[in-house]
Design a protein around this motif. Structure first.
Motif, PDB file in Angstrom:
ATOM      1  N   LYS A  26      19.482 -49.974  12.491  1.00 34.96           N
ATOM      2  CA  LYS A  26      20.111 -48.737  12.904  1.00 34.96           C
ATOM      3  C   LYS A  26      20.870 -48.108  11.730  1.00 34.96           C
ATOM      4  O   LYS A  26      21.632 -48.798  11.050  1.00 34.96           O
ATOM      5  N   ASN A  27      20.619 -46.842  11.530  1.00 28.45           N
ATOM      6  CA  ASN A  27      21.346 -46.088  10.503  1.00 28.45           C
ATOM      7  C   ASN A  27      22.238 -45.075  11.210  1.00 28.45           C
ATOM      8  O   ASN A  27      21.759 -44.213  11.933  1.00 28.45           O
ATOM      9  N   LYS A  28      23.545 -45.223  11.016  1.00 26.97           N
ATOM     10  CA  LYS A  28      24.502 -44.361  11.698  1.00 26.97           C
ATOM     11  C   LYS A  28      25.151 -43.389  10.711  1.00 26.97           C
ATOM     12  O   LYS A  28      25.537 -43.790   9.614  1.00 26.97           O
ATOM     13  N   ALA A  58      25.332 -39.615  14.616  1.00 24.76           N
ATOM     14  CA  ALA A  58      23.881 -39.527  14.741  1.00 24.76           C
ATOM     15  C   ALA A  58      23.311 -40.889  14.376  1.00 24.76           C
ATOM     16  O   ALA A  58      23.724 -41.508  13.392  1.00 24.76           O
ATOM     17  N   ILE A  59      22.353 -41.381  15.181  1.00 22.10           N
ATOM     18  CA  ILE A  59      21.799 -42.720  14.987  1.00 22.10           C
ATOM     19  C   ILE A  59      20.283 -42.653  14.849  1.00 22.10           C
ATOM     20  O   ILE A  59      19.597 -41.990  15.628  1.00 22.10           O
ATOM     21  N   LYS A  60      19.784 -43.340  13.847  1.00 23.45           N
ATOM     22  CA  LYS A  60      18.336 -43.465  13.653  1.00 23.45           C
ATOM     23  C   LYS A  60      17.982 -44.944  13.651  1.00 23.45           C
ATOM     24  O   LYS A  60      18.567 -45.730  12.903  1.00 23.45           O
ATOM     25  N   GLU A  62      17.728 -34.324   7.503  1.00 22.79           N
ATOM     26  CA  GLU A  62      17.605 -35.724   7.139  1.00 22.79           C
ATOM     27  C   GLU A  62      16.315 -36.294   7.739  1.00 22.79           C
ATOM     28  O   GLU A  62      15.968 -36.000   8.894  1.00 22.79           O
ATOM     29  N   TYR A 105      24.086 -29.516  12.828  1.00 26.55           N
ATOM     30  CA  TYR A 105      22.873 -30.068  13.411  1.00 26.55           C
ATOM     31  C   TYR A 105      22.194 -28.986  14.235  1.00 26.55           C
ATOM     32  O   TYR A 105      22.819 -28.021  14.690  1.00 26.55           O
ATOM     33  N   TYR A 118      16.668 -38.841  14.313  1.00 23.66           N
ATOM     34  CA  TYR A 118      18.069 -39.126  14.630  1.00 23.66           C
ATOM     35  C   TYR A 118      18.391 -38.677  16.052  1.00 23.66           C
ATOM     36  O   TYR A 118      17.982 -37.598  16.498  1.00 23.66           O
TER      37      TYR A 118
END
Length: 341
Positions: A242-244, A234-236, A217, A253, A221
């Motif tokens: 924030k995209n979780k 996983a957080i970006k 992705e 992963y 992350y």
């Protein structure tokens, strides 16, 4: 009188031939209820090296009969599809038969053991291009008082589950030509990026295709863990947002070049050998709760009559020694060599 004798002998030969055959009955349906692509019709490519299905004992007298298709695989499956679906759509559904062999083993108590060596693949055909859908390559184990009849009865059931599972699969973006279908598994493996080098790309992968193609992705992350050190998400963070991504949605992963595969009991280390990628586990750990006799043979889909009693089977699975369980590079599923029916 001569014509009468000829007619009599013809009927006698037909009846005698039929008595030595056990014909597969394609009952049920293979209706496509998915929201995916509609197919014009189903075409069979019979790549079985051995076209004989098996000669097994039937009935109380244990009469030996050869298990056969009603006509030909192409005609039988094609007619089955047509009866189950409206004609339409712009694509062709391709079913490749690799193996279908039945055999009978020992009798334990009142039940006799049986085996079905099953291998098949499905593709979407668009013009002269073929897009992979699904495959299953395993040996199904049966135990029944009339195991020969039981196995033959369940041949259409297994194919029905397999085909309906294929309907739900998104076709691969990369296409191949007809010549590549002869050994598609080797062709695909030789073209996967993950097998072209030893170093894995760090990041999270939401499905098996992205992992084997080594396309994580996008974005940086960060893995979030709970008090036990287990990955939960996983957080970006990007542009103040924030995209979780929940751990449940992650296929695998890679961290510091080491891969970890998501299972129902958490992430486990993903190892590699000459056969491909694998984890150390067993069926009881990977499938702790099951509601049918197929325990994962088609991604936890389907049920077959005569299921083994759930509690005793589950205890048996949990007691199995842990072993190398490979990840099928074409489907992302656990590659068990046998499945119990």
């Amino acid at each position: 009188m001569k014509k009468f004798l000829q007619a009599f002998m013809t009927c006698f030969v037909i009846i005698s031939f039929a008595q030595n055959k056990e014909v597969i009955k394609f009952r049920g349906n293979i209706t496509n209820n998915s929201e995916g692509s509609a197919y014009k019709f189903l075409t069979v490519l019979d790549q079985r090296e051995d076209k004989s299905i098996g000669t097994l004992p039937f009935g109380e007298t244990k009469e030996m009969k050869e298990v056969v298709f009603p006509t030909t695989p192409s005609n039988d499956f094609g007619s089955w599809y047509t009866k189950s679906n409206y004609q339409g759509g712009g694509f062709e559904f391709i079913l490749i038969l690799k193996r279908l062999k039945l055999s009978v083993g020992e009798t334990v108590g009142k039940n006799t053991e049986g085996k079905m060596d099953f291998s098949a693949q499905t593709f979407l055909k668009d013009g002269d291009q073929y897009h992979f859908l699904y495959k299953k390559d395993t040996v199904f184990s049966f135990s029944n008082k009339e195991v020969s009849e039981f196995m033959v009865k369940n041949i259409p059931t297994i194919y029905s589950i397999f085909i309906k599972k294929s309907y739900e699969i998104k076709p691969t973006e990369k296409s191949v030509v007809f010549a590549d279908l002869k050994d598609y598994e080797t062709f695909a493996k030789n073209n996967y990026e993950v097998f072209k080098g030893d170093q894995l790309k760090d990041g999270i992968y939401l499905d098996h295709q992205s992992f084997f193609n080594q396309v994580p992705e996008q974005g940086n992350y960060v893995l979030e863990r709970n008090d036990k050190g287990e990955v939960t998400k996983a957080i970006k963070e990007e542009n103040g947002k924030k995209n979780k991504i929940s751990a449940f949605k992650i296929f695998a992963y890679v961290e510091n070049g080491k891969a970890y595969k998501k299972t129902m009991s958490g992430f486990v280390e993903l190892n590699r050998n000459e056969k491909g990628f694998y984890i150390i586990s067993n069926k009881g750990s990977l499938f702790p709760v099951q509601s049918n006799s197929t325990y994962g043979m088609f991604g936890l889909i389907g049920g077959i009559a005569g299921a083994i009693e759930e509690n005793s089977r589950q205890k048996k699975m949990q007691k199995q020694d842990k072993e190398e369980v490979h990840i099928d590079s074409l489907t992302g599923e656990y590659d068990f060599q046998d499945s119990e029916i």
